[in-house]
Design an enzyme around this catalytic site. Structure first.
Site, mmCIF file in Angstrom:
data_model
loop_
_atom_site.group_PDB
_atom_site.id
_atom_site.type_symbol
_atom_site.label_atom_id
_atom_site.label_comp_id
_atom_site.label_asym_id
_atom_site.label_seq_id
_atom_site.Cartn_x
_atom_site.Cartn_y
_atom_site.Cartn_z
ATOM 1 C CB ALA A 148 -4.411 7.446 2.931
ATOM 2 C CB VAL A 149 -4.961 4.349 7.575
ATOM 3 C CG1 VAL A 149 -5.407 4.050 8.846
ATOM 4 C CG2 VAL A 149 -6.380 3.456 6.054
ATOM 5 N N GLY A 150 -4.325 6.843 9.111
ATOM 6 C CA GLY A 150 -4.013 6.987 10.343
ATOM 7 C C GLY A 150 -2.301 8.109 9.898
ATOM 8 N NE ARG A 151 1.382 8.924 14.260
ATOM 9 C CZ ARG A 151 2.449 8.453 15.362
ATOM 10 N NH1 ARG A 151 3.431 8.318 15.389
ATOM 11 N NH2 ARG A 151 1.914 9.263 16.935
ATOM 12 C CB VAL A 161 -0.885 6.072 -0.026
ATOM 13 C CG1 VAL A 161 0.235 5.716 2.051
ATOM 14 C CG2 VAL A 161 -0.831 8.050 -0.205
ATOM 15 C CG HIS A 211 10.511 -6.605 -5.147
ATOM 16 N ND1 HIS A 211 11.696 -5.798 -4.197
ATOM 17 C CD2 HIS A 211 9.485 -6.527 -4.137
ATOM 18 C CE1 HIS A 211 11.658 -4.989 -3.263
ATOM 19 N NE2 HIS A 211 10.764 -5.300 -2.674
ATOM 20 C CB THR A 234 11.993 -13.087 0.370
ATOM 21 O OG1 THR A 234 11.087 -11.854 -0.387
ATOM 22 C CG2 THR A 234 13.404 -12.581 0.664
ATOM 23 C CD GLU A 270 5.916 -7.696 -1.719
ATOM 24 O OE1 GLU A 270 5.469 -6.436 -1.822
ATOM 25 O OE2 GLU A 270 7.182 -8.195 -0.834
ATOM 26 C CE LYS A 316 8.995 2.460 1.014
ATOM 27 N NZ LYS A 316 8.349 2.434 0.351
#
Length: 344
Positions: free
Chosen positions: A115-118, A206, A227, A239, A295, A337
């Site tokens: 959990a980095v930054g915002r 997260v 997926h 992909t 990924e 998202k």
């Protein structure tokens, strides 16, 4: 060896002796600096709950219950791979039996999340509170939170045998670099701590929320998740990275796996993390970036090293989808998202 070295030293002239002493001292200083630097990452640890006493032995998975799975319970989906690994869907397993056997075996699980930054403010509280409610309930679990802002990690209420540990990490300017360094960090914490204290480790993004049981039926030696947007598509539409210059390059594969969830034994997850990190670094040296970053490398790894267990898209579902009726339980779902706001 020492005798030979000392004897050789006395054959040197004064200038050579001074040089030898100087470079020996320099090597000693550099070794000390390197040793100190190697500990810069791990001492920045906040203990938010009392943690179990650390062991020195490597723990291994001790429970195998695949022979109890009911592969015929779901006629509408694939339940087994071509290499005979189970694909876990609702109705295939007895949750109470699985939990009972893992409790008897004293199975311990680690869960890592970054959990980095915002991302911390946007997602972490929901992730942790829902994980405590649904992830491996009844088993000893330690949540490892890697963040650049440890003081902002919520202090959630945990059940007995459940622990929370916060480790400070550097924040990188590009989210792609954060994704890349995640694999390096996972490998390091497994080597330093997890392999001595946990039978299994799961690594999750997260920006997700647990909605239902994510239990011991998910445990295995090497675990991947399908997926949700690709498992029903023809392989030609997967992909994979199609750039021959990338280490993630693939012409074909078995399935398309989602890097938001993977796990297994500590040894298996470390091997995966090392592979992804080293190949990402090699791409970086060649000025190449894989299509979907870690990924893409994860899919290449699982093509070369088949997972022993695959979780259906119940274990990583997009709730905006309303046409996949075979996914009858939503165990873990994508959070909304907010890339435009969070990745700037």
């Amino acid at each position: 060896m020492i005798y030979v070295t000392v004897e050789f030293f006395f054959f040197l002239d004064d200038r050579q002796r001074i040089s030898a002493v100087f470079f020996s001292c320099l090597l000693l200083v550099l070794s000390f600096i390197a040793l100190r630097a190697s500990f810069q990452y791990f001492p920045k640890v906040s203990f938010l709950k009392n943690l179990p006493v650390l062991s020195q032995a490597t723990l291994r998975p001790t429970v195998s219950l695949d022979d109890t799975l009911n592969y015929e319970a779901r006629q509408d989906v694939q339940t087994r791979t071509s290499w005979n690994a189970p694909i876990i869907w609702e109705l295939m397993f007895d949750p109470n039996f699985y939990d009972k056997k893992h409790l008897e075996a004293k199975t311990a699980v680690a869960l890592t999340v970054f959990a980095v930054g915002r991302y911390l403010d946007a997602y972490l509280n929901t992730f942790l509170t829902s994980a405590e409610k649904h992830f491996m309930v009844g088993l000893p679990v330690t949540f490892y939170v890697f963040t650049d802002q440890p003081e902002k990690v919520p202090n959630i209420t945990l059940a007995p045998l459940r622990h929370l540990k916060v480790i400070k990490v550097e924040r990188y300017s590009r989210w792609q670099d954060i994704s890349m360094m995640r694999m390096k960090t996972i490998s390091e914490i497994i080597e330093k701590e997890l392999r001595h204290n946990f039978n299994y480790v799961f690594c999750l993004d997260v920006d997700q929320e647990f909605k239902g049981r994510f239990g011991s039926e998910a445990l295995g030696e090497s675990v991947a998740v399908l997926h949700v947007y690709y498992y029903k598509l023809p392989k030609t539409q997967f992909t994979y990275d199609r750039n021959p210059k990338s280490k993630a390059y693939m012409e074909e594969g078995d399935y398309y796996y989602h890097a938001a969830v993977f796990g297994g034994s500590c040894d298996a997850v470390k091997a995966l993390a090392d592979y992804c990190y080293l190949n990402t670094m090699e791409d970086k040296l060649n000025n190449v970036e894989a299509l979907w970053h870690d990924e893409s490398h994860l899919n290449k790894y699982f093509w070369l090293n088949k997972p022993s267990r695959i979780l259906s898209s119940e274990y990583c579902f997009d709730p905006r989808i309303n046409y996949m009726t075979e996914v009858i339980v939503h165990r873990l779902v994508w959070a909304p998202k907010q890339y435009a706001e969070l990745r700037t």
